[in-house]
Design an enzyme around this catalytic site. Sequence first.
Site, PDB file in Angstrom:
ATOM      1  CD  GLU A 295      11.104 -37.864  10.190  1.00 52.81           C
ATOM      2  OE1 GLU A 295      11.010 -36.656  10.487  1.00 52.81           O
ATOM      3  OE2 GLU A 295      12.173 -38.497  10.222  1.00 52.81           O
ATOM      4  CG  ASP A 369      17.613 -37.240   8.453  1.00 51.40           C
ATOM      5  OD1 ASP A 369      17.753 -36.050   8.122  1.00 51.40           O
ATOM      6  OD2 ASP A 369      16.874 -37.623   9.372  1.00 51.40           O
ATOM      7  CD  GLU A 397      18.738 -33.935  13.345  1.00 53.21           C
ATOM      8  OE1 GLU A 397      18.429 -33.208  12.381  1.00 53.21           O
ATOM      9  OE2 GLU A 397      18.030 -34.877  13.745  1.00 53.21           O
TER      10      GLU A 397
END
Length: 707
Positions: A295, A369, A397
């Site tokens: 990323e 993820d 998240e």
Amino acid sequence: MKYKYIFLLILLQIQLLYAENGYRLWLRYDKINNNKTLSYYQNSIKKIFIETSTPTSKVLKEEMRNGITGLLHQSPIFTNDRLEADIIFSINTKAKNLSEEGFTLQSKKITKNRFKIIVNAKKDIGLLYAGFELLRMIQTAQKIDSLNTISNPSLSLRILNHWDNLNRHVERGYAGISIFNWHNLPAYIDQRYIDYARANASIGINGTVVTNVNANATILTHAYLLKTKALADAFRPYGIKVYLTAKFSAPIEIDHLKTADPLNPEVQKWWQNKAKEIYELIPDFGGFLVKANSEGQPGPQNYNRTHADGANMLADAVAPFKGIIIWRAFVYSNDTPEDRFKQAYNEFKPLDGSFRNNVLLQVKNGPIDFQPREPFHPLFGAMPNTPIMMELQLTQEYLGQATQLVFEAPMFKEILNADTYAKGANSTVASVIDGSLFNHKALNGCSSVANIGNDINWCGHPFAQANWYAFGRLAWNTNLSSEAIATEWTKQTFSTAPPIVASITKMMLNSYDAMVEYMTPLGLHHIMGNNNHYGPMPWGNTLARADWNPVYYHKADSMGIGFNRTVSGTNALDQYSKQVQKNWIDSNSCDEKYLLWFHHISWNHRMKSGRTLWNELCFKYNDGVEAVKKMQALWQHAQNGIDAERFHQVEQLLSIQLTEAEWWRDACLLYFQTFSKEPFPINYPKPKYSLAYYQSLQFPYAPGGGQ
Ligand code: GCW
């Protein structure tokens, strides 16, 4: 009249003073309100002997003093005479069966009504852990007169990963800004740091990475290392080592080197000097955590080197000081069109055996993820010659962020208990990460992305504290059940009254499955909002990379839904052992929890329930919503047994959770219906709004983004 008024005012003041704002976490130490239990402990704990007088022992003494005084309303006497003590904390460096941090607790009868508790440990940190264990037993009203316990941690590294930036923004943080106030450090030691360390020590956490994996090289400048030293000094008595994230390009950014190539001698020298500088300040510095070539983070591949080249260069720099490198396996290439599921395995499996022996590979629990439910990561069991740590995510998240009550222990257990079959049956993920399966007894562990911020109650949602707690307890003992953890946390945090404990723990234990059902049932994954990851967005199709978009993951079309990862698809299943594949390879027998992870299934496929896939999807989404209603009802049972402040907070949050659960159900089903063209089942709740309405929602200021 006037006096009555003043009296009421004073009462109000006292109440405000004791308002339950959640700051004390599970270490509340309020007076035991059952008289029989109270006098049992009062009679048994009067005098305490602590053999050592190290900084850690001082912490132990303070904690015992505060804990016992609070719980029993009776201050313990600390005696120098071990013979007269009721609790004897002593060091036994030769104790067999004890690891460096472990302890034993034994009760010895002296007369019919008197007993002593003997605590043994090899080191003072073991005594501190034992002290917390005893306080936990008292808080949860357990008998202490016939103890015979040996307690050694299952994992040697039990680490929190803070995704905290130096400007105090917390990436994916939903509980305020970072507790680490870099501006005031090193001169100012906030009481928060001490209470943070106490809380961690009480559940056995022994390491903290205080900076974000999306790293900032500034942390490695001397001024910031002095600040880090101040934190390390504050945490040391609590057995907590400090780690930092290392940005691979730091030599260029800090000292203008021309390259960060790991094979370049100047670069190697730079890191060696940096390590020396750090260890001069912090002799027990843990080491570096590195996110490289992932990323947008720089890494060895920028110089055509491998992850092993990068990790080993850093490992060599910290090795003289006994430091370690934790190298993350969360990578997916910018240009490989390969199924993202497969990329970490493809990248790292060939490197097995090529890392230095002070390197651990940190692998997320699942291959994508931190999704609500993932199958275990195929790297577990696939790299026998490399110590593999697991990375979990406490901050929610993808699990409802700070508005939803989701107790994560059942998810952690699901992964820990998953069988990789790497060496036949019972090759569980737990046995991979505790080092027993492949003999990595010296170096093993688990990390978790912290859910802590500067909110008064640390974690935002009052129940998010339970996830921090559960992580520590499970890392210490991977065999603990979710139920045991929920029960002991509830007793310490809310009440020991059996009906209250029963309602609250039931609510907690159902919450994980409920959330999976109303967000991503049957193996759906990665269908949340862009960037902020808040709420449903299965239609998302506008981000630059295909594998950032929800449509890449659910692949809904007129035929059906789901990602074909069998041999006729991307064949990601092949990364698992044959026995694991057997559970998932056939769409008719596949565990339905994971069905759409591995198969593209037609809308009228018959499910085990006898329903079609479309109907089953509708039922599952709605079951999730109904489960939230049940949680609300259970919470009402707690009303009279707990404080009004937290009752009201959670009541409001549960109502938000219900709205959000309905939103997920309605938005996802309306969207998937455009492909299935099937009606909702008879009597199905009518969606509140149109699909267009859900698609128009925007949350530009949702918390937790990357900056
Ligand atoms: O889940 C994703 C997050 C990123 C995070 C990344 C990672 C720290 O959305 O915010 O970056 O994972 O784990 O590196």
